[in-house]
Design a protein around this motif. Structure first.
Motif, PDB file in Angstrom:
ATOM      1  N   GLU A 275      -4.883 -14.301  -8.761  1.00 51.33           N
ATOM      2  CA  GLU A 275      -5.790 -13.207  -9.094  1.00 51.33           C
ATOM      3  C   GLU A 275      -5.742 -12.132  -8.015  1.00 51.33           C
ATOM      4  O   GLU A 275      -5.718 -10.934  -8.320  1.00 51.33           O
ATOM      5  CB  GLU A 275      -7.222 -13.734  -9.253  1.00 51.33           C
ATOM      6  N   LEU A 276      -5.732 -12.546  -6.747  1.00 47.50           N
ATOM      7  CA  LEU A 276      -5.666 -11.571  -5.661  1.00 47.50           C
ATOM      8  C   LEU A 276      -4.365 -10.780  -5.716  1.00 47.50           C
ATOM      9  O   LEU A 276      -4.359  -9.562  -5.522  1.00 47.50           O
ATOM     10  CB  LEU A 276      -5.787 -12.285  -4.314  1.00 47.50           C
ATOM     11  N   GLY A 277      -3.257 -11.472  -5.990  1.00 52.43           N
ATOM     12  CA  GLY A 277      -1.978 -10.782  -6.079  1.00 52.43           C
ATOM     13  C   GLY A 277      -1.915  -9.807  -7.235  1.00 52.43           C
ATOM     14  O   GLY A 277      -1.200  -8.801  -7.172  1.00 52.43           O
ATOM     15  N   THR A 278      -2.693 -10.100  -8.302  1.00 47.99           N
ATOM     16  CA  THR A 278      -2.660  -9.239  -9.489  1.00 47.99           C
ATOM     17  C   THR A 278      -3.370  -7.921  -9.252  1.00 47.99           C
ATOM     18  O   THR A 278      -2.862  -6.850  -9.620  1.00 47.99           O
ATOM     19  CB  THR A 278      -3.306  -9.974 -10.673  1.00 47.99           C
ATOM     20  N   PHE A 279      -4.555  -7.963  -8.632  1.00 48.37           N
ATOM     21  CA  PHE A 279      -5.313  -6.711  -8.541  1.00 48.37           C
ATOM     22  C   PHE A 279      -5.457  -6.184  -7.115  1.00 48.37           C
ATOM     23  O   PHE A 279      -6.164  -5.207  -6.882  1.00 48.37           O
ATOM     24  CB  PHE A 279      -6.718  -6.869  -9.159  1.00 48.37           C
ATOM     25  N   ILE A 280      -4.749  -6.799  -6.155  1.00 46.49           N
ATOM     26  CA  ILE A 280      -4.910  -6.342  -4.777  1.00 46.49           C
ATOM     27  C   ILE A 280      -4.386  -4.918  -4.589  1.00 46.49           C
ATOM     28  O   ILE A 280      -4.966  -4.123  -3.842  1.00 46.49           O
ATOM     29  CB  ILE A 280      -4.217  -7.320  -3.806  1.00 46.49           C
ATOM     30  N   SER A 281      -3.302  -4.561  -5.301  1.00 45.53           N
ATOM     31  CA  SER A 281      -2.783  -3.194  -5.178  1.00 45.53           C
ATOM     32  C   SER A 281      -3.763  -2.183  -5.757  1.00 45.53           C
ATOM     33  O   SER A 281      -3.911  -1.070  -5.224  1.00 45.53           O
ATOM     34  CB  SER A 281      -1.424  -3.081  -5.873  1.00 45.53           C
ATOM     35  N   LYS A 282      -4.453  -2.582  -6.844  1.00 42.88           N
ATOM     36  CA  LYS A 282      -5.452  -1.680  -7.434  1.00 42.88           C
ATOM     37  C   LYS A 282      -6.596  -1.432  -6.466  1.00 42.88           C
ATOM     38  O   LYS A 282      -7.083  -0.305  -6.329  1.00 42.88           O
ATOM     39  CB  LYS A 282      -5.985  -2.276  -8.735  1.00 42.88           C
ATOM     40  N   ILE A 283      -7.036  -2.499  -5.782  1.00 44.92           N
ATOM     41  CA  ILE A 283      -8.126  -2.351  -4.827  1.00 44.92           C
ATOM     42  C   ILE A 283      -7.697  -1.486  -3.640  1.00 44.92           C
ATOM     43  O   ILE A 283      -8.464  -0.662  -3.136  1.00 44.92           O
ATOM     44  CB  ILE A 283      -8.589  -3.737  -4.336  1.00 44.92           C
ATOM     45  N   LEU A 284      -6.452  -1.643  -3.204  1.00 50.02           N
ATOM     46  CA  LEU A 284      -5.981  -0.901  -2.038  1.00 50.02           C
ATOM     47  C   LEU A 284      -5.905   0.595  -2.297  1.00 50.02           C
ATOM     48  O   LEU A 284      -6.293   1.408  -1.449  1.00 50.02           O
ATOM     49  CB  LEU A 284      -4.605  -1.428  -1.611  1.00 50.02           C
ATOM     50  N   ILE A 285      -5.378   0.983  -3.451  1.00 48.93           N
ATOM     51  CA  ILE A 285      -5.136   2.410  -3.698  1.00 48.93           C
ATOM     52  C   ILE A 285      -6.330   3.105  -4.333  1.00 48.93           C
ATOM     53  O   ILE A 285      -6.371   4.343  -4.382  1.00 48.93           O
ATOM     54  CB  ILE A 285      -3.907   2.604  -4.614  1.00 48.93           C
ATOM     55  N   THR A 286      -7.310   2.338  -4.816  1.00 49.27           N
ATOM     56  CA  THR A 286      -8.443   2.953  -5.510  1.00 49.27           C
ATOM     57  C   THR A 286      -9.176   3.986  -4.659  1.00 49.27           C
ATOM     58  O   THR A 286      -9.469   5.094  -5.145  1.00 49.27           O
ATOM     59  CB  THR A 286      -9.418   1.875  -6.008  1.00 49.27           C
TER      60      THR A 286
ATOM     61  N   ALA B  30       8.888  -2.349  -7.893  1.00 53.23           N
ATOM     62  CA  ALA B  30       8.777  -2.800  -6.501  1.00 53.23           C
ATOM     63  C   ALA B  30       7.354  -3.239  -6.186  1.00 53.23           C
ATOM     64  O   ALA B  30       7.134  -4.242  -5.489  1.00 53.23           O
ATOM     65  CB  ALA B  30       9.215  -1.684  -5.549  1.00 53.23           C
ATOM     66  N   GLU B  31       6.381  -2.503  -6.718  1.00 52.87           N
ATOM     67  CA  GLU B  31       4.974  -2.876  -6.497  1.00 52.87           C
ATOM     68  C   GLU B  31       4.665  -4.241  -7.102  1.00 52.87           C
ATOM     69  O   GLU B  31       3.999  -5.081  -6.477  1.00 52.87           O
ATOM     70  CB  GLU B  31       4.062  -1.806  -7.116  1.00 52.87           C
ATOM     71  N   GLN B  32       5.146  -4.492  -8.313  1.00 48.90           N
ATOM     72  CA  GLN B  32       4.918  -5.788  -8.955  1.00 48.90           C
ATOM     73  C   GLN B  32       5.613  -6.912  -8.184  1.00 48.90           C
ATOM     74  O   GLN B  32       5.048  -8.004  -8.026  1.00 48.90           O
ATOM     75  CB  GLN B  32       5.411  -5.737 -10.394  1.00 48.90           C
TER      76      GLN B  32
ATOM     77  N   LEU C   2       0.822  -1.206   0.000  1.00 48.65           N
ATOM     78  CA  LEU C   2       0.000   0.000   0.000  1.00 48.65           C
ATOM     79  C   LEU C   2       0.856   1.256   0.000  1.00 48.65           C
ATOM     80  O   LEU C   2       0.585   2.209  -0.753  1.00 48.65           O
ATOM     81  CB  LEU C   2      -0.931  -0.019   1.219  1.00 48.65           C
ATOM     82  N   VAL C   3       1.895   1.276   0.818  1.00 49.04           N
ATOM     83  CA  VAL C   3       2.779   2.449   0.888  1.00 49.04           C
ATOM     84  C   VAL C   3       3.475   2.673  -0.449  1.00 49.04           C
ATOM     85  O   VAL C   3       3.529   3.809  -0.962  1.00 49.04           O
ATOM     86  CB  VAL C   3       3.812   2.274   2.025  1.00 49.04           C
ATOM     87  N   VAL C   4       4.015   1.611  -1.022  1.00 50.98           N
ATOM     88  CA  VAL C   4       4.713   1.731  -2.308  1.00 50.98           C
ATOM     89  C   VAL C   4       3.752   2.178  -3.404  1.00 50.98           C
ATOM     90  O   VAL C   4       4.085   3.047  -4.232  1.00 50.98           O
ATOM     91  CB  VAL C   4       5.373   0.384  -2.678  1.00 50.98           C
ATOM     92  N   ALA C   5       2.529   1.596  -3.420  1.00 52.37           N
ATOM     93  CA  ALA C   5       1.567   1.942  -4.465  1.00 52.37           C
ATOM     94  C   ALA C   5       1.112   3.396  -4.342  1.00 52.37           C
ATOM     95  O   ALA C   5       0.995   4.113  -5.353  1.00 52.37           O
ATOM     96  CB  ALA C   5       0.369   1.005  -4.399  1.00 52.37           C
ATOM     97  N   LEU C   6       0.868   3.871  -3.123  1.00 49.97           N
ATOM     98  CA  LEU C   6       0.449   5.261  -2.934  1.00 49.97           C
ATOM     99  C   LEU C   6       1.570   6.228  -3.304  1.00 49.97           C
ATOM    100  O   LEU C   6       1.324   7.282  -3.911  1.00 49.97           O
ATOM    101  CB  LEU C   6       0.014   5.480  -1.483  1.00 49.97           C
ATOM    102  N   THR C   7       2.793   5.882  -2.930  1.00 48.43           N
ATOM    103  CA  THR C   7       3.927   6.723  -3.335  1.00 48.43           C
ATOM    104  C   THR C   7       4.030   6.771  -4.853  1.00 48.43           C
ATOM    105  O   THR C   7       4.299   7.838  -5.440  1.00 48.43           O
ATOM    106  CB  THR C   7       5.228   6.176  -2.730  1.00 48.43           C
ATOM    107  N   GLY C   8       3.815   5.640  -5.479  1.00 49.25           N
ATOM    108  CA  GLY C   8       3.828   5.605  -6.939  1.00 49.25           C
ATOM    109  C   GLY C   8       2.759   6.485  -7.551  1.00 49.25           C
ATOM    110  O   GLY C   8       2.977   7.119  -8.594  1.00 49.25           O
ATOM    111  N   GLN C   9       1.577   6.547  -6.907  1.00 44.15           N
ATOM    112  CA  GLN C   9       0.510   7.408  -7.426  1.00 44.15           C
ATOM    113  C   GLN C   9       0.879   8.882  -7.349  1.00 44.15           C
ATOM    114  O   GLN C   9       0.545   9.666  -8.245  1.00 44.15           O
ATOM    115  CB  GLN C   9      -0.788   7.150  -6.649  1.00 44.15           C
ATOM    116  N   LEU C  10       1.556   9.260  -6.282  1.00 39.70           N
ATOM    117  CA  LEU C  10       2.011  10.656  -6.183  1.00 39.70           C
ATOM    118  C   LEU C  10       2.993  10.989  -7.296  1.00 39.70           C
ATOM    119  O   LEU C  10       2.939  12.083  -7.891  1.00 39.70           O
ATOM    120  CB  LEU C  10       2.655  10.895  -4.813  1.00 39.70           C
ATOM    121  N   VAL C  11       3.901  10.055  -7.587  1.00 40.68           N
ATOM    122  CA  VAL C  11       4.867  10.276  -8.663  1.00 40.68           C
ATOM    123  C   VAL C  11       4.160  10.290 -10.016  1.00 40.68           C
ATOM    124  O   VAL C  11       4.499  11.091 -10.908  1.00 40.68           O
ATOM    125  CB  VAL C  11       5.968   9.193  -8.617  1.00 40.68           C
TER     126      VAL C  11
END
Length: 518
Positions: A156-167, A99-101, A47-56
């Motif tokens: 499947e959970l590993g594929t889209f779990i980051s999308k669900i977290l940061i959405t 890193a997120e992947q 979640l932290v990595v994905a949110l940081t990525g969204q800011l970038v």
């Protein structure tokens, strides 16, 4: 409908409903049991990595609008600085995305490990692995559910779990930015678009989920048929059964292919709805931008300033639409998740029910069917191993009586030969003694434990598990005694010599070499 009533309802049709949600949340409690568990910590890191990525990503997204302004002003110094900043942001974004992947893949692997170990603990506890196939034949292919279905669900959970977290975070942030740029009309239009798309996809997903569950069942049946032929190849060869087994495999294949075609037809309309809303989202973003332009909000801007503003606002609107489009795109993945969730949860619920049932499933003691044997009786019958008192036996799930009012006293050192026609109940008596079946009436008492120091049962059909020659000889024990070494080797070699199987030592290259016994 509660979970208990669902298990009794064999006609339940898997779908996206309250039962799916309960089952899905229960699986999450297995995968993420504590705040400090490894999978939970990985999830927070993701979640932290994905949110940081969204800011970038936001900073990268507004770079084109800054290039418009710099190029319009012909400012070379600012252009060079912007190029350097762009390269740095792109490198950081690439690193964060990688890193997120990577963390997503780690989450997938650890979730698979945790879920499979949880199912293994239930499956190999007591005699659940036996009772499951005998008493609950409607739970098809438990091996496929624990191996293939768990793997696919976790993937499947590993594929889209980051999308669900940061959405939720990205939706709130970009909705605010879109409101600032276009007014309330922009985000309201996009939310309405998403609502219509979600309702339509919910309708289109309905027929896909049960068809997916049916396909997975047929996949397991088709695979099991080939395993059956491989294991019994010699028997089939003696009987020259190739043509008939070929026909039966073809029949299962045809049923599987027919179901796959029906599934693909249902997925056709789901994909059509998903793709339609993907492309409509691209047009919608420009419609949202056009509203403030044609209403005169930016009438005081020059063409260069307007181009820069359009570029910036376009990114915000397009990205907000993209966030909703990604959620709609998850429809296909959600269908797969729902199908695998129902199959895995059904297996887990049935195994849990078996463990909560009577104590007949225990390995270390034999069941007392109606009343316990008193201490006086155990002391009195010191030579007894088994005592059956007026026992009536029926097969599980059947009212057909196999053995009626059987009384038997079996003592150590005495031999007993039971004869009878095929199907008369000889093996059923052994199943009752071993605690595999439950007697309909009567009392069964055991005065010695199961195992090498008590009672051993030999199956009618030989079973060679995986492992070395040593492990086959001492099966089902892991070790002969805590102290292993030369003494144990001599005992094993002596046993092989007495049985005329000393040649196996050379054929298997020793006692401890792994062998594919099948």
């Amino acid at each position: 409908m509660g979970m208990r009533s669902l298990r009794a309802d064999r006609g339940y049709r898997p779908r996206l409903d309250w039962i799916f949600l309960c089952r899905f949340l229960k699986i999450q409690t297995v995968l993420f049991p504590r705040w400090t568990s490894p999978t939970t910590l990985m999830l927070f890191t993701l979640l932290v990595v994905a949110l940081t990525g969204q800011l970038v990503i936001y900073q990268v997204g507004i770079l084109p609008s800054q290039f418009y302004g710099v190029l319009s002003d012909r400012d070379l110094s600012s252009f060079k600085q912007l190029v350097i900043l762009s390269v740095i942001l792109i490198l950081v974004n690439s690193m964060l995305r990688s890193a997120e992947q990577y963390i997503s893949k780690l989450v997938y692997v650890n979730c698979r490990k945790v879920m499979t170990q949880h199912l293994h603990r239930l499956y190999f506890n007591k005699l659940v692995y036996y009772s499951l196939s005998v008493q609950h034949a409607h739970v098809d292919n438990p091996d496929q559910r624990m191996a293939q279905d768990v793997e696919r669900l976790c993937r499947e959970l590993g594929t889209f779990i980051s999308k669900i977290l940061i959405t939720p975070f990205t939706l709130v942030y970009y909705s605010y930015q879109c409101t600032v740029s276009t007014g309330w009309m922009g985000p309201v239009s996009i939310f309405g678009y998403f609502l219509v798309g979600s309702l339509l996809n919910k309708l289109l997903m309905g027929p896909v989920i049960p068809k997916l569950v049916q396909q997975e069942k047929l996949e397991g049946d088709f695979r099991y048929k080939h395993v059956q032929i491989r294991v019994n190849a010699e028997a089939a060869a003696f009987a020259r059964a190739g043509p008939v087994e070929h026909a039966r495999c073809e029949r299962r294949l045809q049923n599987l292919i027919a179901t796959q075609k029906e599934l693909m037809y249902q997925e056709l309309w789901l994909d059509f709805g998903t793709n339609t809303f993907d492309y409509l989202g691209g047009i919608l973003s420009y419609i949202v931008i056009a509203v403030p332009i044609f209403t005169g909000v930016y009438r005081d801007m020059s063409s260069a300033e307007l181009s820069e503003m359009i570029s910036k606002n376009a990114f915000v609107s397009i990205y907000l639409v993209s966030c909703f489009s990604k959620i709609i795109d998850l429809s296909s993945s959600l269908c797969d998740v729902a199908g695998y969730t129902h199959r895995i949860s059904e297996l887990e619920e049935v195994m849990t029910d078996l463990l909560r049932g009577p104590k007949e499933l225990e390995n270390d003691t034999c069941p007392k069917q109606e009343e316990d044997v008193s201490t006086e009786e155990q002391t009195k019958d010191t030579d007894a191993v088994f005592v059956l008192d007026n026992v009536t036996i029926t097969a599980p799930g059947s009212d057909c009586t196999l053995v009626r009012d059987l009384s038997l006293h079996l003592s150590e050192g005495n031999n007993l030969l039971i004869t009878g026609d095929t199907g008369s109940g000889k093996s059923s008596i052994l199943r009752i003694l071993a605690g595999l079946w439950k007697a309909k009436r009567g009392r069964i008492s055991l005065f010695t434990p199961f195992g090498p120091h008590g009672v051993m049962f030999l199956p009618q059909k030989p079973f060679l598990s995986d492992g070395s020659l040593r492990e086959q000889v001492i099966y089902p024990m892991k070790e002969i005694y805590p102290n292993s070494g030369r003494v144990d080797d001599d005992r094993i070699l002596s046993s092989l010599e007495m049985s005329g199987l000393t040649s196996l030592v050379h054929r298997t290259r020793g006692l401890d070499h792994e062998v594919e016994w099948n």
